[in-house]
Design a protein around this motif. Structure first.
Motif, PDB file in Angstrom:
ATOM      1  N   SER A  46      -8.708  -5.099  -5.678  1.00 58.54           N
ATOM      2  CA  SER A  46      -8.043  -4.023  -3.483  1.00 58.54           C
ATOM      3  C   SER A  46      -9.911  -3.530  -3.566  1.00 58.54           C
ATOM      4  CB  SER A  46      -7.829  -2.802  -4.047  1.00 58.54           C
ATOM      5  OG  SER A  46      -8.908  -1.882  -4.702  1.00 58.54           O
ATOM      6  N   SER A 101       0.833  -1.003   0.137  1.00 58.86           N
ATOM      7  CA  SER A 101      -0.132   0.125   0.034  1.00 58.86           C
ATOM      8  C   SER A 101       0.645   1.232  -0.245  1.00 58.86           C
ATOM      9  CB  SER A 101      -0.951   0.233   1.500  1.00 58.86           C
ATOM     10  OG  SER A 101      -0.180  -0.279   1.951  1.00 58.86           O
ATOM     11  N   PHE A 139      -4.347  -0.432  -2.316  1.00 59.42           N
ATOM     12  CA  PHE A 139      -4.112  -1.777  -1.305  1.00 59.42           C
ATOM     13  C   PHE A 139      -4.535  -1.286   0.295  1.00 59.42           C
ATOM     14  CE2 PHE A 139      -1.974  -6.312  -2.751  1.00 59.42           C
ATOM     15  CZ  PHE A 139      -3.100  -5.986  -4.159  1.00 59.42           C
ATOM     16  N   ALA A 140      -4.405  -0.758   0.613  1.00 60.64           N
ATOM     17  CA  ALA A 140      -4.383   0.096   2.413  1.00 60.64           C
ATOM     18  C   ALA A 140      -5.963  -0.348   2.798  1.00 60.64           C
ATOM     19  CB  ALA A 140      -4.438   1.587   2.063  1.00 60.64           C
ATOM     20  N   ASN A 141      -7.043  -0.054   1.435  1.00 62.46           N
ATOM     21  CA  ASN A 141      -8.434  -1.032   2.235  1.00 62.46           C
ATOM     22  C   ASN A 141      -8.517  -2.118   2.075  1.00 62.46           C
ATOM     23  OD1 ASN A 141      -8.217   1.824   3.183  1.00 62.46           O
ATOM     24  ND2 ASN A 141      -8.958   2.295   1.416  1.00 62.46           N
ATOM     25  N   PRO A 143      -0.704  -5.998   7.185  1.00 62.69           N
ATOM     26  CA  PRO A 143      -0.338  -5.598   5.553  1.00 62.69           C
ATOM     27  C   PRO A 143      -0.012  -6.429   4.595  1.00 62.69           C
ATOM     28  CG  PRO A 143       0.099  -3.558   6.633  1.00 62.69           C
ATOM     29  CD  PRO A 143       0.231  -5.074   8.143  1.00 62.69           C
ATOM     30  N   PRO A 175      -1.902   2.646  -3.233  1.00 58.66           N
ATOM     31  CA  PRO A 175      -3.279   2.998  -2.472  1.00 58.66           C
ATOM     32  C   PRO A 175      -4.044   2.241  -2.329  1.00 58.66           C
ATOM     33  CG  PRO A 175      -2.070   5.130  -3.340  1.00 58.66           C
ATOM     34  CD  PRO A 175      -1.343   3.616  -4.217  1.00 58.66           C
TER      35      PRO A 175
END
Length: 407
Positions: free
Chosen positions: A190, A118, A124-126, A144, A122
């Motif tokens: 994602s 992530s 992949f942050a959620n 993560p 980005p």
């Protein structure tokens, strides 16, 4: 099919590989010519019985080619024989190349393997994980997803093609491979749950395609540009590309399957193939077309600890890291997984002759390669057949190669 192989049969003794000279006598490098010739019978059996339309095989030991053969037809309908210059769909044999590209950027200090994905992607942050106890619920990640997770297929991603979990069904419904580019592809991923927590287990997946976007993001180049400038041109892999130029289409193999009557019929052919059209989605997990001689140069580079003909792609220590098992438990008998390749962990449970530390991978169209540092040995056998598991030519070929080691 019984006679078509005769047009393309024969041991080729030409210096088509700059990374490996042809052995004057295989015995000079500890190989038996008599036993290598048994591979002829194996390949011709597949052609003569109509199991396969074509097969191309090469064996190198201690930097010298000891066996090379092409047999069968590149295209049956046009009676075009297979040749050394035939272009093959290598599909998942793209993965080791993408993994090498990732490790090149790692060596340059662009990231650490333990960095969260992530940080660079980005979307992949959620991510969430599918909760099997409460259908429809998505649990938070224990940690993560890291770049190492992607390289070793421990990210919790899947393919949707090889499993029957609820997450696999979601992958199929998402039609991921209809994405116009890598960014859209990864954005779709994602939005789907992981099949398990990161690092929990090995699951064959689209992780290597995510690495493709990572390479694009970090390098500022498209994946095809990076491959071409940083790997293909330095290694003189002139025929390895994401699509086929019009002037090379006559060299493109037909992809076969069997019909209900057991007859070979085209599954994908020539100008109607997606590989003949311009590409905007560069699949690092399965998008390349190549030749046996091109890929042999890539394999030689790995066996030579990251260097070929004076060109350094990776350091020796990075190749060692790539080809070391990174799993807690084997994902198949005697088989672990490194960073982009299967790694043989021991010889006990294996179903073929192997050495500890041997590594390699295969593609769904029945292309297969292995590298054995202990024996300084490379073997490749390629065909183009859709039903991969029906004809275990790779394992039979590998056994025949090792059986010819006579010192």
């Amino acid at each position: 099919m019984r006679n078509i192989n005769r047009f393309a049969t024969g041991l080729v003794l030409v210096a088509f590989l700059a990374c490996a000279a042809n052995a004057q006598d295989p015995a000079d490098v500890g190989m038996s010519t008599e036993h290598l010739e048994r591979i002829d019978d194996l390949l011709e059996e597949y052609i003569d019985t109509g199991k396969l339309a074509m097969a191309s095989a090469v064996v190198s030991r201690r930097g010298q080619i000891v066996y090379r053969k092409v047999v069968g037809m590149q295209d049956i309908e046009t009676a075009t024989p297979l040749s050394d210059s035939t272009l093959f769909r290598i599909y998942s044999m793209t993965k080791p190349i993408t993994s090498v590209a990732t490790l090149m950027l790692y060596e340059e200090g662009k990231f650490l393997l333990g960095d969260p994905v992530s940080r660079f992607i980005p979307a992949f942050a959620n991510l969430k994980v599918y909760d099997a106890d409460v259908p429809g619920k998505r649990a938070v990640l224990a940690r993560p997803v890291t770049i190492r997770d992607l390289l070793s297929h421990q990210a919790g991603l899947t393919y949707g093609l090889f499993g029957d979990s609820p997450v696999d069904s979601l992958y199929l419904a998402a039609r991921l491979f209809q994405s116009p580019d890598l960014k859209d592809f990864v954005n779709r991923i994602s939005q789907l749950p992981l099949v398990n927590q990161p690092g929990e287990r090995w699951v064959y997946s689209v992780a290597t395609d995510v690495l493709g976007l990572l390479i694009e993001t970090v390098s500022g180049q498209t994946l095809d540009e990076f491959f071409r400038e940083r790997i293909f041109e330095p290694l003189q892999m002139h025929d390895t590309r994401f699509s086929i130029e019009p002037d090379k289409m006559h060299r493109f193999s037909t992809y076969y399957q069997h019909d209900r009557n057991g007859q070979l019929i085209p599954f994908d052919r020539g100008a109607s193939s997606s590989f003949a059209a311009p590409v905007t989605f560069f699949s690092g997990g399965g998008g390349l077309v190549s030749t046996v001689s091109d890929y042999m140069r890539f394999a030689c580079m790995l066996l030579n600890s990251g260097t070929l003909d004076g060109t350094s792609i990776l350091s020796r220590k990075t190749v060692e890291l790539m080809t070391t098992n990174h799993l807690k438990n084997d994902f198949m008998p005697g088989g672990g997984f490194g960073l982009g390749v299967r790694v043989q962990t021991n010889t006990g449970p294996a179903e073929a002759l192997e050495s500890p530390g041997m590594y390699g991978w295969a593609g769904i169209a029945n292309t297969f390669f292995f590298v054995d540092p202990q024996e300084s040995l490379i073997g490749m056998v390629w065909t183009q057949h859709y039903q991969t598991g029906i004809h275990p030519i790779g394992s039979r070929f590998q056994t025949a190669v090792y059986e010819a080691v006579r010192e």
